[in-house]
Scaffold this active site. Structure first.
Site, PDB file in Angstrom:
ATOM      1  CG  ASP A  48      -2.519   8.375   8.578  1.00 37.42           C
ATOM      2  OD1 ASP A  48      -2.451   7.134   8.721  1.00 37.42           O
ATOM      3  OD2 ASP A  48      -2.777   8.933   7.499  1.00 37.42           O
ATOM      4  CD  GLU A  82      -2.721   1.005   2.642  1.00 39.38           C
ATOM      5  OE1 GLU A  82      -2.525   0.082   3.459  1.00 39.38           O
ATOM      6  OE2 GLU A  82      -3.487   1.953   2.865  1.00 39.38           O
TER       7      GLU A  82
END
Lengths: 397, 267
Positions: B60, B49
């Site tokens: 995140d 990814e």
């Protein structure tokens, strides 16, 4: 048609661009808010606190000396600076804290730039006995020490945000991350008409008390609706709350004033509507300061409360439909207005509100004494005296 | 057939769990990222990814935020990461996923993005801030090009949302193991296992568990649950430690070998 639509869109703007984890919370919030909205008991409770705790209704004041000085339309000031905690922010935090309590949340969080929304959140959290954490950029904490002290005194935990530009944009991202992590216990009291649906609509509704009162008050003093409404726009909550009850009164010109910082051409500004382009940030699609690759730019304004690269989606919609006009004034013009309002009326405005007042210099020459303009004086300037004194020293005033 | 589907078919046939490795593209630079992808393929990682750096990565945690900021300082854009994928595709058959927040795609333009992604050999796209309700346009455009749009489900997703999501999903479902942001956690959360079981009741699609996975012990603890794990922050942390390209590659390779070692016992 009443906007937003069922998906949270104002025309092509708005929506819900958030991680899946938050979707359940947003749906819960939307349902909770809808239930409160149609509950007369909730309205009664909110009205009670707005009256006895905030001091509403705030006055609509005819600024006689300012009118004389500038010449042209009569200038009225909607005195949101006289609210408890010194700005319009508490209209929204009261509403959301009551909502959080009804939804059984024991903890509230908020982002803050200048600290006004943080103080307004910490205030209502204390009053309602809710645990409170405020995210604030490290850079803003340095610029607004006094508000940091206030929030701590009010029992809030102030969490410095060290990522990115260390300002409001990053504080908002960090508050969203906290919410993703503590979504069961926590309500996020977003401070402006930004973020994912239902925030832009909900915060607008809580702030619409500004416009409703203004309408009643101006009809009483002038016997007719005003010709112009002028308000500053960062995220845009005071402006949308002020404008909203007048949207269908087509004779009333709505003017939003953004922060042009060091000038629109300098690239160092916070004028998303007048100097940005459509994009997605913090859960909604609206105008945005960004580079060609879609990275969000750091905003600049002398006023920390306008220092945000995005803007509420409903403003984007009002811009595109032409119902409202958006302009931008620079740091220096806002400073001039800060001084002018203080000298003429003995009212020290917040630097944010000084942006709205600054636009009068451009607007009034084209108006007549038979007309009236109402400026939303969204906050008081006590918090800004240090920044202003330094800036004024630099320009030799 | 999409490479993601091929790989999951192979994994199911062999009874192994897949390993998906995440890298923030451009940290420390695009060249090292490219070398790391090839190393991951060599170590037997099943899919990679590639994360496009973004200025405001709300999903995140601190590790990927910092990596994103480092890559942005180098000026890395969505277009650069697409180009990197294109050069990698000429050298490896490993399924490539692209992770990006929505605004870079929005700015680039959906039709142009789909066209370039297809040309670059991207097999799937992961957009953490594009939930079911907002994804229709991009998802349809990607599927028309044969690229999978990967949906997330989280411990907070209702049964209704799970049903709606599995109807649209292709490739696999990205199951978020925690209510929180990316970043290494000590143990596999009960929430994650519960989610895998809930979602598994609604679909035959492969389920990949991500967020917080950082150790082979967690992989063991997962037992038979789930079809793959996604390891992000733990790898990014090893890249962050720095050194020469060779040192970084060896460090990441060694870490991933421990995971593959565990999985080798299943087959």
């Amino acid at each position: 048609m009443r906007l937003p639509d069922g998906r949270g869109y104002f025309g092509r703007f708005g929506g819900r661009f958030v991680p899946e984890t938050l979707m359940a919370a947003l749906i819960e919030l939307e349902e909770g808010y809808q239930a409160c909205k149609s509950d007369p008991e909730f309205r009664k409770e909110l009205d009670y606190y707005l009256k006895y705790y905030c001091g509403r209704p705030t006055p609509l004041y005819l600024a006689g000396r300012l009118t004389k000085r500038l010449g042209g339309a009569k200038v009225y000031l909607k005195r949101e600076d006289l609210n408890h905690t010194g700005a319009h922010k508490i209209n929204n935090t009261l509403g959301q804290a009551l909502l959080a309590r009804r939804m059984g949340k024991s903890r509230v969080i908020a982002e803050t730039g200048a600290g006004q929304h943080g103080v307004a959140t910490a205030t209502v959290a204390t009053m309602f006995g809710l645990e409170c954490a405020i995210y604030m950029g490290e850079e803003d904490m340095r610029r607004q020490e006094l508000n940091v002290f206030r929030m701590r005194l009010l029992g809030a935990r102030v969490i410095p945000v060290t990522a990115g530009s260390k300002t409001l944009k990053d504080a908002t991202s960090e508050a969203l991350r906290d919410w993703v992590s503590n979504v069961k216990s926590t309500h996020y009291i977003l401070g402006s008409v930004v973020g994912p649906h239902p925030y832009p609509a909900m915060v607008r509704d809580f702030q619409a008390v500004i416009g409703r009162e203004t309408k009643e008050q101006i009809l009483e003093s002038e016997g007719k609706l005003p010709d112009y409404l002028v308000a500053c726009v960062g995220g845009g909550s005071n402006a949308i709350g002020f404008f909203h009850p007048f949207l269908e009164d087509e004779g009333v010109r709505l003017i939003g004033v953004e922060a042009a910082g060091k000038g629109l051409s300098s690239g160092s500004h916070a004028a998303s509507l007048t100097g940005g382009s459509p994009g997605v940030l913090h859960g909604n699609l609206s105008y945005l300061l960004q580079d060609a690759a879609g990275q969000v730019k750091v905003a600049h304004s002398i006023s920390a409360g306008l220092d945000y690269p995005g803007v509420g989606p409903e403003h984007a919609y009002l811009k595109d439909t032409g119902r409202a006009t958006y302009v931008a004034v620079a740091d220096a013009e806002a400073l001039n207005a800060f001084v002018l309002l203080t000298e003429c009326e003995g009212i020290i405005p917040a630097l944010e509100s000084a942006h709205a007042a600054a636009y009068l210099e451009q607007l009034l020459p084209g108006t007549s004494a038979a007309e009236s303009v109402v400026v939303c004086l969204s906050g008081r300037g006590d918090k800004d005296v240090e920044v202003a004194s330094k800036a004024l020293e630099e320009v030799g005033i | 057939m999409n490479r993601i589907d091929q790989r999951f078919a192979q994994l199911r046939a062999s009874g192994r769990k897949g390993l998906i490795g995440y890298l923030t593209a451009g940290d420390p630079d695009l060249e090292v990222t490219g070398a790391l992808v090839l190393e991951m393929a060599r170590c037997g990682v099943d899919m990679v990814e590639l994360g496009v750096p973004f200025s405001d990565p709300v999903a995140d945690g601190p590790v990927i935020q910092a990596a994103s900021a480092r890559a942005l300082k180098k000026g890395v854009t969505l277009e650069d990461v697409l180009a990197l994928a294109g050069t990698l595709r000429a050298r490896t058959g490993i399924p490539l996923l692209m992770m990006t927040y929505y605004n870079p795609i929005f700015a680039y333009g959906i039709p142009k993005f789909v066209k370039t992604a297809l040309k670059s050999g991207i097999d799937g796209v992961v957009v953490p801030d594009l939930p079911l309700e907002e994804s229709e346009e991009l998802c349809q455009a990607m599927e028309t090009a044969g690229i999978h749009f990967i949906y997330f489900l989280s411990p907070t997703s209702s049964a209704e949302r799970i049903v709606e999501t599995v109807k649209r999903a292709r490739g696999f479902i990205y199951c978020v193991s925690v209510t929180g942001v990316t970043g290494a956690r000590e143990a596999i959360s009960e929430l994650g296992r519960k989610l895998l079981n809930r979602v598994g009741g609604f679909t035959q699609l492969p389920l990949a568990l991500g967020f917080g996975i950082s150790s082979p012990e967690q992989l063991i603890a997962l037992g038979d649950d789930g079809d793959a794990v996604i390891i992000g922050s733990a790898i990014v942390k090893l890249v962050e430690a720095g050194g020469t390209t060779e040192e970084i590659i060896n460090r990441v390779g060694k870490f991933l070998n421990d995971f593959k070692f565990i999985e080798s016992f299943r087959s």
